[in-house]
Design a protein around this motif. Structure first.
Motif, PDB file in Angstrom:
ATOM      1  N   THR A   1       6.604 -19.467 -56.726  1.00  6.55           N
ATOM      2  CA  THR A   1       5.348 -19.787 -56.961  1.00  6.55           C
ATOM      3  C   THR A   1       4.757 -19.964 -55.453  1.00  6.55           C
ATOM      4  O   THR A   1       5.119 -20.380 -54.599  1.00  6.55           O
ATOM      5  CB  THR A   1       5.479 -21.264 -57.586  1.00  6.55           C
ATOM      6  OG1 THR A   1       6.098 -21.348 -58.700  1.00  6.55           O
ATOM      7  CG2 THR A   1       4.133 -21.813 -58.038  1.00  6.55           C
TER       8      THR A   1
ATOM      9  N   LEU B   1      -3.168 -27.033 -51.079  1.00  8.65           N
ATOM     10  CA  LEU B   1      -3.074 -25.738 -51.557  1.00  8.65           C
ATOM     11  C   LEU B   1      -3.057 -25.931 -53.144  1.00  8.65           C
ATOM     12  O   LEU B   1      -2.658 -26.943 -53.539  1.00  8.65           O
ATOM     13  CB  LEU B   1      -1.676 -25.049 -51.009  1.00  8.65           C
ATOM     14  CG  LEU B   1      -1.741 -24.575 -49.566  1.00  8.65           C
ATOM     15  CD1 LEU B   1      -0.402 -24.339 -49.137  1.00  8.65           C
ATOM     16  CD2 LEU B   1      -2.829 -23.540 -49.519  1.00  8.65           C
ATOM     17  N   THR B   2      -3.567 -25.010 -53.831  1.00  7.53           N
ATOM     18  CA  THR B   2      -3.378 -24.872 -55.201  1.00  7.53           C
ATOM     19  C   THR B   2      -2.509 -23.764 -55.432  1.00  7.53           C
ATOM     20  O   THR B   2      -2.442 -22.649 -54.609  1.00  7.53           O
ATOM     21  CB  THR B   2      -4.654 -24.691 -56.053  1.00  7.53           C
ATOM     22  OG1 THR B   2      -5.289 -23.601 -55.659  1.00  7.53           O
ATOM     23  CG2 THR B   2      -5.539 -26.009 -55.744  1.00  7.53           C
ATOM     24  N   TYR B   3      -1.667 -23.632 -56.430  1.00  7.29           N
ATOM     25  CA  TYR B   3      -0.626 -22.628 -56.633  1.00  7.29           C
ATOM     26  C   TYR B   3      -0.940 -21.880 -58.005  1.00  7.29           C
ATOM     27  O   TYR B   3      -1.419 -22.189 -58.943  1.00  7.29           O
ATOM     28  CB  TYR B   3       0.745 -23.610 -56.700  1.00  7.29           C
ATOM     29  CG  TYR B   3       1.221 -23.885 -55.413  1.00  7.29           C
ATOM     30  CD1 TYR B   3       1.962 -23.178 -54.415  1.00  7.29           C
ATOM     31  CD2 TYR B   3       0.738 -25.240 -54.993  1.00  7.29           C
ATOM     32  CE1 TYR B   3       2.241 -23.522 -53.296  1.00  7.29           C
ATOM     33  CE2 TYR B   3       1.217 -25.773 -53.713  1.00  7.29           C
ATOM     34  CZ  TYR B   3       1.864 -24.890 -53.024  1.00  7.29           C
ATOM     35  OH  TYR B   3       2.337 -25.124 -51.586  1.00  7.29           O
ATOM     36  N   SER B   4      -0.005 -20.683 -57.773  1.00  8.04           N
ATOM     37  CA  SER B   4      -0.058 -19.840 -58.944  1.00  8.04           C
ATOM     38  C   SER B   4       0.533 -20.441 -60.394  1.00  8.04           C
ATOM     39  O   SER B   4       1.321 -21.653 -60.264  1.00  8.04           O
ATOM     40  CB  SER B   4       0.602 -18.562 -58.737  1.00  8.04           C
ATOM     41  OG  SER B   4       1.939 -18.895 -58.438  1.00  8.04           O
TER      42      SER B   4
ATOM     43  N   PRO C   1       0.844 -20.051 -53.239  1.00  6.38           N
ATOM     44  CA  PRO C   1      -0.693 -20.639 -53.204  1.00  6.38           C
ATOM     45  C   PRO C   1      -1.736 -19.481 -53.591  1.00  6.38           C
ATOM     46  O   PRO C   1      -1.342 -18.295 -52.943  1.00  6.38           O
ATOM     47  CB  PRO C   1      -0.761 -20.933 -51.742  1.00  6.38           C
ATOM     48  CG  PRO C   1       0.683 -20.877 -50.923  1.00  6.38           C
ATOM     49  CD  PRO C   1       1.361 -20.029 -51.895  1.00  6.38           C
ATOM     50  N   THR C   2      -2.462 -19.918 -54.238  1.00  5.45           N
ATOM     51  CA  THR C   2      -3.440 -18.869 -54.928  1.00  5.45           C
ATOM     52  C   THR C   2      -4.842 -19.396 -54.543  1.00  5.45           C
ATOM     53  O   THR C   2      -5.959 -18.934 -54.957  1.00  5.45           O
ATOM     54  CB  THR C   2      -3.501 -18.493 -56.496  1.00  5.45           C
ATOM     55  OG1 THR C   2      -3.293 -19.819 -57.062  1.00  5.45           O
ATOM     56  CG2 THR C   2      -2.170 -17.693 -56.500  1.00  5.45           C
ATOM     57  N   GLY C   3      -4.969 -20.474 -53.767  1.00 10.42           N
ATOM     58  CA  GLY C   3      -6.184 -21.174 -53.543  1.00 10.42           C
ATOM     59  C   GLY C   3      -6.132 -22.334 -52.765  1.00 10.42           C
ATOM     60  O   GLY C   3      -4.934 -22.787 -52.341  1.00 10.42           O
ATOM     61  N   LYS C   4      -7.405 -23.020 -52.358  1.00  7.61           N
ATOM     62  CA  LYS C   4      -7.271 -24.249 -51.708  1.00  7.61           C
ATOM     63  C   LYS C   4      -8.326 -25.104 -52.137  1.00  7.61           C
ATOM     64  O   LYS C   4      -9.548 -24.542 -52.606  1.00  7.61           O
ATOM     65  CB  LYS C   4      -7.518 -23.636 -50.290  1.00  7.61           C
ATOM     66  CG  LYS C   4      -7.539 -24.870 -49.158  1.00  7.61           C
ATOM     67  CD  LYS C   4      -7.301 -24.202 -47.727  1.00  7.61           C
ATOM     68  CE  LYS C   4      -8.673 -23.855 -47.508  1.00  7.61           C
ATOM     69  NZ  LYS C   4      -8.592 -23.421 -45.827  1.00  7.61           N
TER      70      LYS C   4
END
Lengths: 281, 892
Positions: free
Chosen positions: B797, B811-814, B799-802
């Motif tokens: 999994t 971090l925000t994750y997939s 990170p796909t964003g912050k």
């Protein structure tokens, strides 16, 4: 902060002389999401929220959402539901109730957020807990220890915030999230951070929180720890790492019927200031 | 005179051996219409000969007439029995009579006799399990059971029996089956030198003792030892990972995954005792000492109904019994471990024992760290396997075995704090596996075999930590804690095997287990903290079963049925939750107290098992199988690799049993000269009521674990392709597996479902796996073995964003496991050198090599941190460099 397990694994990897860490380039796809966090503050009699979109990992400019329509609801102990307020001021994605509200211990509170042309979000109702008073702050081996009576009748969850000050300037901070499993009903319960820090004055707040918020704050603090990982020659703790944690709590995207990033909590807290010469509530 | 049945075979042997020593003697007789027994008595009186016969065969009251003068005894017998059905054999002054008409009788098939006995190693006297007893030209045969016992019932007739076992010279003998016979057979090893590679000979590569099988793997210590190993320690778990359908999360992870199952779905038995943590040192080394192991059988599918309690595989490890003929000592000295095995007869051919132990000396190397922080630290493991085998008499045997393994890590170190006021901490972590098994083999009759096992096993761990400043081992628990946890089992398992006839075997019994789980006793010796005890849980599992194995010419059917019943028992206090809300501490509606012995929740289910194996001639076979298994114990862990202090939890009010269904099919063919075996297998599995974990699940010191769990289901499918080369200087195998394993959480509250309730790959979903193992005999003294592994990278999994909260980025994750690590590959090499000391009792060998020959950095995980606001990504490799190893082995 390294824990004992880290040291055990470090020695293990050293002995086998085999582990290694390499930095790699990573360009993950950007997947924009809405993040909503906030709380009902029973002490200051207001509610605040922050709403933003996620941004690419290497971007430094926040993407605030300023057009959200927020409704704060409550349900009393007789199961009567009512709107507390819909009136919020907004600035850079931060929303705050415009009027003083009178939170009631035992009532449930939640918010519904409508972001025009996007989705509707709703938090799971949280019960406003009573204040757990701080009895005293003592310094043990240069580490502040926050003492209080833990109620026996139920599982309690705490969020402890300590701000370390020198000459009225905050120089450091500690946050701790804990449940009372090891001190349930203990009249001499205490919380204290793991390590000592320099300070002259302490500003402490002991928040009595719900289990969902406990989970959310635990997630937040775990992510904060991960931010502080420094590249090393090895990181054997990765062997036993858990799946990455998303900053989810009690927020739901009701339009899409799925969990959303964020949390809205109802918190009651006590504060105390400690200095080398005096302690004040 | 009636010949005792069990002596019949021995007498025949003696006769055959001593025919050439026969010396003729003359006799005179003149009798008319005289009963045979009178004539026999007369001959016995007047000559040195004695008669031996079975009076069921020979009618001794029938009258005969004969008149001879000073005639050779053979001529007398020829004349006497001329025109009758009686034949004779002479041996050492004994005349053995038999009735040839019995073989020609039209109803001969209605008269059946049983051959039974035990197969043993002629050198050590150890029993041989899984050996083949083949009736040549009859397309019939049996396999010796776990105790070397076999039984086969056949019509009376002459037969040629072939006894064979992998690594042993086959033995053939002819018998004239006219009564029940007890044949204890000893086979001689093909080779008998230290650690030498046993090459499967062309003679037996197509018999059923071959290690190449559809749906299972037979592993021998010899085979495991020749594999390249980490730090020179032959490792059972790593050997499993060379087999098709088996993989793991990555290098260094505890346990293994079989066809999409979690590691807790493997039933690992050591002399029938369950092992709950199969590794030392956090998963780097197996708990099994290969010196003490006789055989390992791993079932991936069509699991026989005598096994149960885990849902995906069975690993049945049998300890050696120890030689009951000679004393032996063998051992090895490695880089970080040494081992020693002593075995021998306490009473020759009656009582034998084996004691085998290993000890690591990691601790000796700690000073090399040259770090004051680690002064006075310990880091070691040790284990010992014991077994005593007592052959009481021909029908009773007792086996007593035990395993005691422990790991200890005691560290004294210093942590840094922001004000450079360093803090002394101490961590003491230790875990132990203990098992004890007592087994009684009893032969009720030639065709009914019984084993009763009484088994105890315990896995426990403890850790304590001391931080003089506070904080403690796991940060939030407190400054000083002592933690203890355990799981115990008491098992009683009667098991019967009825060898009904040559084509039918019926096995039945009952598996009874009492489980006790102590998830945590925490002592915190400090004011303001409470000592704490997580509720002890108890479970009772009862499972009667029956297996029916039948052969119809080319078709072999093994059908089984197991009924399992499990109860979670009091005393305990169980939380009830508002069913309209997700389970959290805040949605508890009441606590229900259950008294001692009260059933809190019980489950039951039928577990059918079926295996159909059809042989196309001698070279090809096709197999289909189905099994359904219920699992009532669950390992609660959400980390990539499991920790020794992960919690086992029984099914109960909030946790349903895991149910796994699997259908499978396979095809095997052997080349003309038996040089190659080719196997193709495919399967489809479903998993119901799996455990998954909420985002950020808090599993540590949690008295309401159910609030952190999510119900889940899943499926797995795949195909496995294998080629084995069995003969010649070059031997080995190539295994390729294509496998998919996915799961989804099924909470009725979508807010807590992972990936919005959609299917996602499991942590160990690695579709492509290629393993090759190649051994080449360089000469009489040298062997070289290469092992190569290639696998798809495991899901991760990323990170796909912050988001930015205050000044802190998060971090925000997939979606869970949406991406993958790079593919992994590794080549290992090992050499074995065995000097020939034919004249000396002392034998020795060296093995050495390099693990991860070209130093491939196979990523185990990927993690991230922020440095000046920029994301930095790192990949962690457990073993990222070539690791040399050597071991010196000796035997005398």
């Amino acid at each position: 902060m390294k824990t004992g397990i880290h040291y055990i694994l470090k020695i293990l990897i050293f002995l086998t002389l085999t582990g290694c860490v390499d930095e790699v380039t990573s360009e993950p796809e950007f997947d924009p999401q809405i993040f909503i966090t906030g709380s009902l503050n029973a002490v200051e009699k207001n509610a605040t929220l922050r709403i933003q979109r996620t941004i690419p990992v290497n971007s430094t400019t926040p993407d605030f959402i300023n057009n959200a329509q927020i409704t704060l609801y409550t349900k009393d102990q007789q199961e009567n539901t009512s709107v507390v307020t819909k009136s919020f001021s907004v600035s850079d994605g931060s929303y705050q109730t415009t009027a003083v509200i009178e939170p009631i211990v035992g009532n449930q509170y939640w918010v519904e957020i409508n972001i025009p042309n996007e989705d509707i979000f709703r938090s799971t109702p949280e019960t406003l807990k009573k204040i757990i008073p701080i009895n005293s702050i003592t310094i043990v081996d240069n580490i502040p220890q926050v003492n209080f009576d833990d109620p026996e009748e139920e599982r309690n969850f705490y969020y402890l915030s300590i701000i370390y000050l020198i000459d009225f300037n905050a120089v450091d901070a500690d946050e701790l999230v804990l449940n009372d499993i090891l001190f349930n009903g203990n009249k001499n319960a205490f919380l204290k951070p793991r390590t000592n820090k320099f300070f002259k004055t302490l500003s402490v707040s002991l928040n009595h929180i719900n289990s969902n918020t406990y989970q959310y704050l635990t997630n937040i603090l775990t992510l904060k720890d991960q931010n502080n990982i420094i590249s090393e020659n090895e990181n054997p703790g990765e062997l036993f790492s858990t799946p990455p944690i998303n900053v989810t709590g009690n927020m739901m995207n009701v339009t899409k019927n799925k969990a959303a990033l964020g949390n809205f909590s109802a918190v009651n807290f006590d504060t105390m200031t400690y200095s080398s010469s005096a302690t004040t509530n | 005179m009636r010949l005792p049945t069990r002596h019949y075979y021995l007498l025949i042997l003696v006769i055959l051996i001593s025919l050439h020593t026969f010396s003729q003697t003359k006799i005179s007789l003149d009798v008319k219409n005289t009963p045979l027994y009178t004539i026999i008595k007369e001959i016995e009186t007047r000559t040195p000969y004695n008669f031996i016969y079975n009076n069921d065969e020979i009618n001794e009251y029938q009258n005969y007439s004969i008149t001879v003068t000073e005639t050779e005894i053979t001529t007398v017998l020829d004349l006497l029995f001329h025109g009758t059905s009686i034949t004779y054999n002479l041996k050492n002054k004994r005349i053995i009579l038999s009735n040839k008409n019995l073989n020609l009788s039209t109803d001969k098939n209605s008269i059946k006799f049983t051959i039974n006995g035990t197969l043993k190693n002629a050198t050590t006297g150890e029993t041989l399990l899984g050996a083949s007893i083949l009736i040549k030209n009859e397309k019939q045969g049996v396999i010796s059971n776990e105790y070397g016992y076999y039984s086969i019932t056949l019509p009376q007739k002459e037969y040629t029996l072939q006894f064979s076992h992998i690594g042993f010279d086959p033995f053939e003998m002819q018998i004239h089956l006219t009564e029940d016979q007890n044949l204890d057979i000893e086979l001689y090893p093909v080779v008998n030198t230290l650690d030498e590679i046993v090459i499967i000979s062309s003679k037996n590569s197509n018999n059923k003792t071959n290690s190449v099988g559809l749906g299972f793997s037979n592993l021998k210590s010899e085979d495991i030892k020749k594999l390249p190993s980490l730090l020179g320690e032959a490792d059972v778990t790593r050997a499993f990972l060379t087999q098709p359908g088996i993989n793991s999360v990555g290098e260094g992870a505890t346990g293994f995954n079989v066809r999409g199952g979690n590691i807790d779905q493997n039933l690992i038995l050591l002399d029938e005792a369950p092992i709950y943590n199969s590794s030392h040192i956090f998963g780097f080394f197996s708990v099994f000492n290969t010196d003490a192991i006789k055989n390992i059988k791993l079932y991936r599918e069509a699991i026989p109904s005598r096994y149960g309690g885990r849902a995906s595989s069975v690993v049945d490890v049998r300890l050696r019994e120890g030689s009951n003929k000679i004393w032996k000592v063998e051992g090895g000295i490695g880089m970080l471990f040494s081992r020693l095995t002593v075995e021998g007869p306490i009473k020759k051919d009656k009582i034998s024992f084996l004691a085998s132990g290993r000890k690591s000396y990691f601790g000796l190397l700690i000073p090399l760290l040259n770090d004051e922080d680690f002064k006075n630290s310990k880091l070691d493991f040790e284990d010992i396997s014991l077994k005593v085998n007592w052959k009481i008499n021909a029908t009773n045997k007792i086996f007593v075995s035990g395993y005691f393994g422990s790991d200890i890590m005691q560290l004294n170190y210093t942590t840094n704090s922001s004000n450079e006021n360093n803090q002394k901490e101490r961590v003491d972590l230790r875990w132990k596996n203990r098992t004890g098994t007592i087994r009684w083999n009893h032969i009720f009759s030639n065709s009914l075999f019984m084993n009763v096992s009484g088994i105890y096993s315990k896995y426990n761990y403890a850790f304590s930590s001391l931080n003089v400043f506070g904080g403690g081992f796991l940060n939030s628990l407190g400054p000083t804690i002592d933690w203890r946890s355990s799981i115990e089992n008491w098992i009683l398992k009667p098991d019967f095997t009825w060898y009904r006839n040559a084509k039918t075997t019926i096995r039945f019994g009952m598996h009874n287990t009492f489980h006790k789980f102590v998830p945590g006793i925490v002592d915190v010796n400090e004011e303001g903290r409470n000592n704490f005890r997580l509720n002890t849980e108890r479970g009772l599992e009862i499972a009667p079963y029956i297996e029916y194995e039948k052969k119809w010419n080319q078709l072999l059917v093994n059908a089984g049925l197991r009924y399992s019943w499990f109860a979670n028992l009091g005393p305990n206090s169980i939380a009830n939750y508002d069913t309209n809300l997700p389970k959290t501490i805040n949605t508890i509606t009441e606590i229900t107290d259950y008294s001692k012995g009260k059933i809190i929740k019980n489950y039951s289910g039928i577990e059918p098992r079926l295996s159909l194996n059809y042989n196309f001639g001698k070279k090809q076979s096709f197999k289909i199988g189905y099994n359904r298994l219920l699992q009532y114990l669950h390992l609660v862990t959400n980390s990539n690799a499991t920790l020794p202090f992960d919690i086992w939890k029984p099914s109960g009010k909030h946790i349903k049993p895991l149910v796994v269904n699997q259908i499978s099919a396979g095809y095997k063919t052997t080349s003309k000269k038996n040089a190659f075996d080719f196997l193709i297998e495919t399967y489809y599995k479903t998993f119901n009521s799996m455990l998954e974990y909420k985002n950020g699940a808090d599993l540590f010191v949690n008295s309401n674990l159910e609030t952190q769990l999510l119900p889940a289901k899943g499926y797995a499918y795949g195909s496995e392709f294998s080629i084995y080369k069995n003969t010649g200087r070059l031997t080995g195998n190539i295994n390729y597996t294509y496998a998919v394993t996915k799961r989804k959480t099924t909470s009725p509250f979508n807010s807590e479902n992972i990936n919005n309730g959609d299917y996602y790959p499991s942590n160990y979903d690695r579709p492509h796996t290629l393993n090759t193992t190649t051994t080449y005999k360089l000469g009489k003294k040298w062997d070289v073995t290469l092992f190569f592994n290639y696998q798809t990278g495991r899901p991760i999994t990323v990170p796909t964003g912050k988001i930015i909260v205050g000044s802190d980025p998060f971090l925000t994750y997939s979606n869970r496991n949406q991406y993958r690590l790079p593919d992994t590959h590794r080549l290992d090499i090992s050499f074995s050198y065995t000097p020939k000391n034919k004249l000396k009792k002392w034998q020795n060998s060296w093995s050495f090599g390099i693990y991860n020959l070209y130093g491939r950095k196979n990523a185990f995980s990927q993690y991230h941190s922020f440095n000046l606001g920029q994301l930095e990504t790192y990949r962690f490799s457990t073993i990222g460099i070539p690791v040399p190893f050597f071991t010196y082995n000796f035997k005398f």
